[in-house]
Design a protein around this motif. Sequence first.
Motif, PDB file in Angstrom:
ATOM      1  N   LEU A 112      -7.458 -13.484  -3.986  1.00  0.00           N
ATOM      2  CA  LEU A 112      -6.441 -12.609  -3.964  1.00  0.00           C
ATOM      3  C   LEU A 112      -6.391 -12.053  -2.375  1.00  0.00           C
ATOM      4  O   LEU A 112      -5.291 -12.138  -1.556  1.00  0.00           O
ATOM      5  CB  LEU A 112      -6.229 -11.519  -4.646  1.00  0.00           C
ATOM      6  N   ARG A 113      -7.552 -11.713  -1.618  1.00  0.00           N
ATOM      7  CA  ARG A 113      -7.434 -11.448  -0.172  1.00  0.00           C
ATOM      8  C   ARG A 113      -7.276 -12.735   0.610  1.00  0.00           C
ATOM      9  O   ARG A 113      -6.282 -12.307   1.789  1.00  0.00           O
ATOM     10  CB  ARG A 113      -8.903 -11.013   0.034  1.00  0.00           C
ATOM     11  N   ALA A 114      -7.508 -13.907   0.306  1.00  0.00           N
ATOM     12  CA  ALA A 114      -6.964 -15.005   0.983  1.00  0.00           C
ATOM     13  C   ALA A 114      -5.515 -15.053   1.020  1.00  0.00           C
ATOM     14  O   ALA A 114      -4.820 -15.524   1.929  1.00  0.00           O
ATOM     15  CB  ALA A 114      -7.697 -16.440   0.433  1.00  0.00           C
ATOM     16  N   GLN A 115      -4.953 -14.835  -0.251  1.00  0.00           N
ATOM     17  CA  GLN A 115      -3.350 -14.843  -0.369  1.00  0.00           C
ATOM     18  C   GLN A 115      -2.881 -13.838   0.477  1.00  0.00           C
ATOM     19  O   GLN A 115      -1.607 -14.260   1.206  1.00  0.00           O
ATOM     20  CB  GLN A 115      -3.100 -14.734  -1.904  1.00  0.00           C
ATOM     21  N   LEU A 116      -3.391 -12.682   0.769  1.00  0.00           N
ATOM     22  CA  LEU A 116      -2.886 -11.607   1.421  1.00  0.00           C
ATOM     23  C   LEU A 116      -2.853 -12.340   2.952  1.00  0.00           C
ATOM     24  O   LEU A 116      -1.976 -11.867   3.761  1.00  0.00           O
ATOM     25  CB  LEU A 116      -3.587 -10.730   1.264  1.00  0.00           C
ATOM     26  N   ARG A 117      -4.181 -12.834   3.571  1.00  0.00           N
ATOM     27  CA  ARG A 117      -4.271 -12.971   4.751  1.00  0.00           C
ATOM     28  C   ARG A 117      -3.234 -14.076   5.188  1.00  0.00           C
ATOM     29  O   ARG A 117      -2.673 -14.292   5.793  1.00  0.00           O
ATOM     30  CB  ARG A 117      -5.810 -13.704   5.006  1.00  0.00           C
ATOM     31  N   ASP A 118      -3.109 -15.354   4.094  1.00  0.00           N
ATOM     32  CA  ASP A 118      -2.100 -16.209   4.499  1.00  0.00           C
ATOM     33  C   ASP A 118      -0.779 -15.757   4.636  1.00  0.00           C
ATOM     34  O   ASP A 118       0.197 -16.166   5.364  1.00  0.00           O
ATOM     35  CB  ASP A 118      -2.054 -17.416   3.255  1.00  0.00           C
ATOM     36  N   PHE A 119      -0.522 -14.749   3.981  1.00  0.00           N
ATOM     37  CA  PHE A 119       0.813 -14.098   4.030  1.00  0.00           C
ATOM     38  C   PHE A 119       1.028 -13.096   5.138  1.00  0.00           C
ATOM     39  O   PHE A 119       2.267 -12.676   5.570  1.00  0.00           O
ATOM     40  CB  PHE A 119       1.036 -13.265   2.809  1.00  0.00           C
ATOM     41  N   GLY A 120      -0.009 -12.687   5.724  1.00  0.00           N
ATOM     42  CA  GLY A 120      -0.060 -11.938   7.017  1.00  0.00           C
ATOM     43  C   GLY A 120      -0.142 -10.325   6.622  1.00  0.00           C
ATOM     44  O   GLY A 120       0.359  -9.504   7.178  1.00  0.00           O
ATOM     45  N   ALA A 121      -0.512 -10.084   5.397  1.00  0.00           N
ATOM     46  CA  ALA A 121      -0.496  -8.514   5.017  1.00  0.00           C
ATOM     47  C   ALA A 121      -2.102  -8.209   4.885  1.00  0.00           C
ATOM     48  O   ALA A 121      -2.951  -8.930   4.660  1.00  0.00           O
ATOM     49  CB  ALA A 121      -0.174  -8.545   3.691  1.00  0.00           C
ATOM     50  N   LYS A 122      -2.338  -6.894   5.113  1.00  0.00           N
ATOM     51  CA  LYS A 122      -3.627  -6.259   4.924  1.00  0.00           C
ATOM     52  C   LYS A 122      -3.954  -5.819   3.677  1.00  0.00           C
ATOM     53  O   LYS A 122      -4.901  -6.232   3.344  1.00  0.00           O
ATOM     54  CB  LYS A 122      -3.590  -5.163   6.138  1.00  0.00           C
ATOM     55  N   ASP A 123      -3.357  -5.139   3.057  1.00  0.00           N
ATOM     56  CA  ASP A 123      -3.396  -4.566   1.375  1.00  0.00           C
ATOM     57  C   ASP A 123      -2.186  -4.522   0.753  1.00  0.00           C
ATOM     58  O   ASP A 123      -1.128  -4.401   1.189  1.00  0.00           O
ATOM     59  CB  ASP A 123      -4.563  -3.785   1.709  1.00  0.00           C
ATOM     60  N   ALA A 124      -2.148  -4.414  -0.486  1.00  0.00           N
ATOM     61  CA  ALA A 124      -1.264  -4.257  -1.429  1.00  0.00           C
ATOM     62  C   ALA A 124      -1.673  -3.940  -2.829  1.00  0.00           C
ATOM     63  O   ALA A 124      -2.894  -4.042  -3.210  1.00  0.00           O
ATOM     64  CB  ALA A 124      -0.602  -5.574  -1.542  1.00  0.00           C
ATOM     65  N   ILE A 125      -0.836  -3.096  -3.526  1.00  0.00           N
ATOM     66  CA  ILE A 125      -0.925  -2.824  -4.889  1.00  0.00           C
ATOM     67  C   ILE A 125       0.356  -2.901  -5.595  1.00  0.00           C
ATOM     68  O   ILE A 125       1.366  -2.945  -5.328  1.00  0.00           O
ATOM     69  CB  ILE A 125      -1.295  -1.191  -5.176  1.00  0.00           C
ATOM     70  N   VAL A 126       0.196  -3.838  -6.624  1.00  0.00           N
ATOM     71  CA  VAL A 126       1.254  -4.346  -7.412  1.00  0.00           C
ATOM     72  C   VAL A 126       1.299  -3.786  -8.994  1.00  0.00           C
ATOM     73  O   VAL A 126       0.150  -4.105  -9.639  1.00  0.00           O
ATOM     74  CB  VAL A 126       1.401  -5.885  -7.491  1.00  0.00           C
ATOM     75  N   VAL A 127       2.102  -2.952  -9.334  1.00  0.00           N
ATOM     76  CA  VAL A 127       1.972  -2.139 -10.573  1.00  0.00           C
ATOM     77  C   VAL A 127       3.203  -2.717 -11.547  1.00  0.00           C
ATOM     78  O   VAL A 127       4.708  -2.651 -11.123  1.00  0.00           O
ATOM     79  CB  VAL A 127       2.138  -0.863 -10.674  1.00  0.00           C
ATOM     80  N   PRO A 128       2.929  -3.316 -12.596  1.00  0.00           N
ATOM     81  CA  PRO A 128       4.201  -3.722 -13.617  1.00  0.00           C
ATOM     82  C   PRO A 128       4.779  -2.314 -14.103  1.00  0.00           C
ATOM     83  O   PRO A 128       4.259  -1.288 -14.626  1.00  0.00           O
ATOM     84  CB  PRO A 128       3.536  -4.453 -14.755  1.00  0.00           C
ATOM     85  N   LEU A 129       6.183  -2.543 -14.417  1.00  0.00           N
ATOM     86  CA  LEU A 129       7.108  -1.806 -14.823  1.00  0.00           C
ATOM     87  C   LEU A 129       7.395  -1.884 -15.936  1.00  0.00           C
ATOM     88  O   LEU A 129       7.785  -3.160 -16.708  1.00  0.00           O
ATOM     89  CB  LEU A 129       8.610  -1.743 -13.989  1.00  0.00           C
ATOM     90  N   ARG A 130       6.992  -0.851 -17.170  1.00  0.00           N
ATOM     91  CA  ARG A 130       7.038  -1.291 -18.605  1.00  0.00           C
ATOM     92  C   ARG A 130       8.133  -0.542 -19.222  1.00  0.00           C
ATOM     93  O   ARG A 130       8.373   0.656 -18.833  1.00  0.00           O
ATOM     94  CB  ARG A 130       5.748  -0.951 -19.291  1.00  0.00           C
TER      95      ARG A 130
END
Length: 825
Positions: free
Chosen positions: A315-333
Amino acid sequence: MITGPLALMTLLLSAITLHESPEPLGKWWLGLVFFGLFLVAELTVLHFEVRRHTVILTLADIPFLLGLCFLPPITLILVRLAVVALAQWRRKAAPVKAAFNITLMGASTACANLVVLQGGPLEASDPRSWGVLVAAVLTTILVSAAGVVGVITLVQGRFAPQELAATVVPAAVVMLFNTTIGLAVLVILQQGAAAYLLLAVLLVFFALAYRGYAGSMNQHRTLTEIYDLTAAISDTPHDGTLPDVLLGRVRRLLGAEYATLWMPAQGRHPEVLLSSRPDDKGLLDVAGSPESLRKQAVETGQTVAVSKKLGDDNLRAQLRDFGAKDAIVVPLRASSAVIGTLEVAGRLGDNLSFGQADVRLLEAVAAHAAAAVENNRLVDRLRFDAYHDALTALPNRRRISQALEEAVRVRAPGEVVAVLMFDVDGLRDVNDSLGHAAGDQLLAEVATRLRTLSPPAALVGRVGGDEFVVTLRLPNAAAALELAADLRRRLQDRMTFGSLTLDVDAAVGVSLHPEHGSDPATLIQRADVATHAAKSLAGGVQLFDLALESRSVRRLGLAGDLRRALDNGELEVYFQPKVTLRDRRLVGVECLARWEHPTHGAVQPEDFVAVAEHTGQLSRLTEVVLREGLRRARQWVDAGRPLSVAVNLSPRTLVDPAFPDRVDALLQEYGVSPDRLTLEITEDGVVDGVDRLLPTLRRLYDLGVHLSVDDFGTGYSSLSYLRRLPVHEVKVDRSFVQGMATDPGDLAIVRAVVDISRHFGLSVVAEGVESELTLELLEEIGCDIGQGFLFSRPLPYERLEAWLGAQTDAEPTPLGEVRRLRAVG
């Protein structure tokens, strides 16, 4: 321009203090101790809540004050520069920024050393020394503020005085607080080794107390922020601004560069991707993290968090490739379904990153946000359903009315607002023959065609079961009629449903603003009136005319008059003879109701029959005709001239299960044999809901009453209905009989009806016999009975008696005598 002079200032002041200090470097191990103290103070930031305001305390002034007392000037400068350089490296600050911060720290420390040097030797118990130390620390604050103001002024322009005060005054207050603590520590340290132990205990107690306070305040702050966010979401009107309020607050709450709401396409709802950023007004359709994280959250239903401490290397590699530092993604139920995601990306601050507490906070926010988003969608769906048809998704009558109001308001001079109403033919037959699912499919196809064929500016809607409306602004009435005819013609293309192909037709009524009305209700109502009139036209298109409405309005006014006419016996029954074609004998009459209104004159039967149907007076009208017909039949039997009587029935009458009993009672009352009574039902009336009518028809058949299918050939019944129905007779519609002498197609239809009826053992009556050629053709093809103006028009009882008196009891009446009888009639 600023860092350079600060560096020169640091070197110059360091040289002065080096020259005047008796011991410029001191003991190296003491320098290491203070390096550790400065490092701990740099990393420790205390937050206190004071009247809903957060006060931030840094403890760097405490070791600095102690360093002024215990460290030589050069050692103090070197230790502070080392700590600042280490902090700038850890924060990955830009070189220019790091250089400025380091030189500013060196200059402020050198100035403080110079103040202490000029103040003379320091004594921990001497108040004068306390003042020198306070002045030295205050000097560092002023130098630092001057440097920061210089940089801001150089980069951004003039620095406002109120902004300077807002920066310096809190820093001075914090400095006084820290120096007070530092002086207290200094006094304690002068008491010996035992005091060190007490100071250590005090520090441990303070650390534990602050830790508990910080946890409590953090929890309180989080709950308050969630409450404020929930209140803001709840107070947001259902006008599409929910994402703005939600994302803006979430981004500020978690200190993120991006806050994003993503909802995949669902049903009629398109995909939604909206993000809030600090420097942008409004929302953007971009995100701060890769799409793969959102899809993973939706597919797994689990939160996806990636930062220095969270997530895995992939996941960190995906973020680095995208150019982002960190992220939190929460599903909406929503209930048990995942309807989208709420995410934050890019924690603001070079040395800050999302942690587990941020994950829990965003999950709590997402729980409230999911309910708000789903409620917002529900309101949107309810609003859509309130203004759209459920089957075709076209605008309904309410939405059409709104559009007409708007069109009338913005109509340009010379334009007309046209309402084109399409009434689809044959929907009832499709429902009865193929089922309602096929009928729904037909309506959906008609809706699609109208939406596709209509001009782009037109609004297409459905206002009834088989009624559609197209409304738009046009140059004139001719353009509206031309468009109506073109849409009707193109709508008639065959529709294919699987292996079945249907030919669909429609009648079109047109009303215009301002000629025919100014309000939507009037325009739609008058288009409906024109549509009914269009059904009887060959072209199938009718422009509204006041004469059309006057007839409808007149019908409404006849309701009370019809009731009085029935009460007072003002309706009269006329009789039209029915003659056998083989020997020209009179075998019966058809009973026809007539009404001479005292004001309106003669009222057309279709008008007062329609009024009777809609006002609940149909049963009374039917009984009046039945009584008169049976009374005259009894008289003819008594006179030695037995004739059968035929009475037309409405399909609504056959739905009444008590009707056969009333017929039986009337037959017994007048003493008429059941086979002398024929009840005629139109073909459409029999086919429409045949299963509901069969019980009544069978009971009438069992009574011995003859049953006849009237207007045969005009509907869409199949031969299977003739086999199922308990009928004795078929009446060929007058439209085919009148045209059979000149139209081979009509002749073929009549011939086919006669052959079919013979196959089922039914007698055939031809309506509308008006010429001798028609009479000869009917006799040739084997038709049984004729009825029409060639023999006689419908006559009142007295004139019918005269017509009957013209017949002789001797031989069958020849054709020439028929001509004479017609003349008498």
